[in-house]
Scaffold this active site. Sequence first.
Site, PDB file in Angstrom:
ATOM      1  N   ALA A  78      -9.399   5.862   4.709  1.00 39.35           N
ATOM      2  CA  ALA A  78      -9.272   7.015   5.611  1.00 39.35           C
ATOM      3  C   ALA A  78     -10.572   7.797   5.753  1.00 39.35           C
ATOM      4  O   ALA A  78     -11.292   8.021   4.785  1.00 39.35           O
ATOM      5  CB  ALA A  78      -8.163   7.967   5.175  1.00 39.35           C
ATOM      6  N   GLY A  79     -10.862   8.185   6.999  1.00 40.97           N
ATOM      7  CA  GLY A  79     -11.988   9.055   7.286  1.00 40.97           C
ATOM      8  C   GLY A  79     -13.180   8.360   7.917  1.00 40.97           C
ATOM      9  O   GLY A  79     -14.046   9.007   8.498  1.00 40.97           O
ATOM     10  N   GLY A 131      -7.704   9.495  10.317  1.00 39.73           N
ATOM     11  CA  GLY A 131      -7.862   9.612  11.766  1.00 39.73           C
ATOM     12  C   GLY A 131      -8.911  10.596  12.239  1.00 39.73           C
ATOM     13  O   GLY A 131      -9.085  10.784  13.442  1.00 39.73           O
ATOM     14  N   ASN A 184      -8.480   2.024  10.196  1.00 39.18           N
ATOM     15  CA  ASN A 184      -7.689   1.700  11.381  1.00 39.18           C
ATOM     16  C   ASN A 184      -8.252   2.417  12.606  1.00 39.18           C
ATOM     17  O   ASN A 184      -8.779   1.806  13.524  1.00 39.18           O
ATOM     18  CB  ASN A 184      -6.226   2.063  11.150  1.00 39.18           C
ATOM     19  CG  ASN A 184      -5.277   1.606  12.260  1.00 39.18           C
ATOM     20  OD1 ASN A 184      -4.082   1.752  12.157  1.00 39.18           O
ATOM     21  ND2 ASN A 184      -5.790   1.049  13.345  1.00 39.18           N
ATOM     22  N   SER A 185      -8.211   3.766  12.579  1.00 39.75           N
ATOM     23  CA  SER A 185      -8.612   4.549  13.758  1.00 39.75           C
ATOM     24  C   SER A 185     -10.031   4.252  14.211  1.00 39.75           C
ATOM     25  O   SER A 185     -10.313   4.232  15.415  1.00 39.75           O
ATOM     26  CB  SER A 185      -8.494   6.055  13.464  1.00 39.75           C
ATOM     27  OG  SER A 185      -7.202   6.378  13.042  1.00 39.75           O
ATOM     28  N   LYS A 212       0.868  -1.182   0.000  1.00 38.90           N
ATOM     29  CA  LYS A 212       0.000   0.000   0.000  1.00 38.90           C
ATOM     30  C   LYS A 212       0.902   1.229   0.000  1.00 38.90           C
ATOM     31  O   LYS A 212       1.662   1.455   0.944  1.00 38.90           O
ATOM     32  CB  LYS A 212      -0.909   0.013   1.225  1.00 38.90           C
ATOM     33  CG  LYS A 212      -1.789   1.259   1.264  1.00 38.90           C
ATOM     34  CD  LYS A 212      -2.459   1.443   2.611  1.00 38.90           C
ATOM     35  CE  LYS A 212      -2.986   2.859   2.712  1.00 38.90           C
ATOM     36  NZ  LYS A 212      -3.483   3.199   4.051  1.00 38.90           N
TER      37      LYS A 212
END
Length: 264
Positions: A193-194, A167, A215-216, A106
């Site tokens: 993301a987001g 994040g 992830n977050s 990635k």
Amino acid sequence: MSHAVSDKPFTLAGRTYQSRLLVGTGKYKDLEETRAAIEASGAEIVTVAVRRTNIGQNPGEPNLLDVISPDRYTILPNTAGCYDAEEAVRTCRLARELLDGHKLVKLEVLADQKTLFPNVIETLKAAEVLVRDGFDVMVYTSDDPIIARQLADMGCIAVMPLAGLIGTGLGICNPYNLRIILEEAKVPVLVDAGVGTASDATIAMELGCEAVLMNSAIAHAQNPVLMGEAMKHAIIAGRMAYLAGRMPKKLYASASSPLDGTIR
């Protein structure tokens, strides 16, 4: 979308996956929580920041691969923390050495620490080198449809536009750009993301994304293991709704029951 579509398998670099949820391994309180949350998510592809996580380059330190086994998961090394093309290329080559010739990576080249927005110019440079070098490149990018098209044309195997800044948990900030990217897509499109909660993941799938990486949203939840499981269901529900084809939106009410044959 006005009609149902038939499902097609989620395939990357010639391998088919049942789960359309990809998860990161950072930001958990310890390796045991990482293991439990990822297991609950049902993810089969797990992304690892090579510059921040020990996957064998630091002998004697706890190794992530002890809890996230490459026998069970596809390890997706990423270039998080890289701010120019050269650094990103070097990181991918290191990962390939550590993981016995593993080619799936990635690519993310960040512009600055405040926004973690992709540096598109450096991303394009790095992608060109990595594709030429034989890597299977999944690429984090802005939600610019032109850049997404260029990355696919260059030979990246998947484009991964952000839904919101890394994040932030803001969800899908610009669904319209994503729809354009999806309409033009020649390779799998994954939201990266987001995402903040299950409904964000579902919306991404309802738009027609092949998969979602996060992830977050899991690691920063008050109960990461429960959120991992919630995301598993969110992705499945979103994909099913996309395939089913939603009803059209209408301005005015419409009776749920037909009026034919009712008593006058």
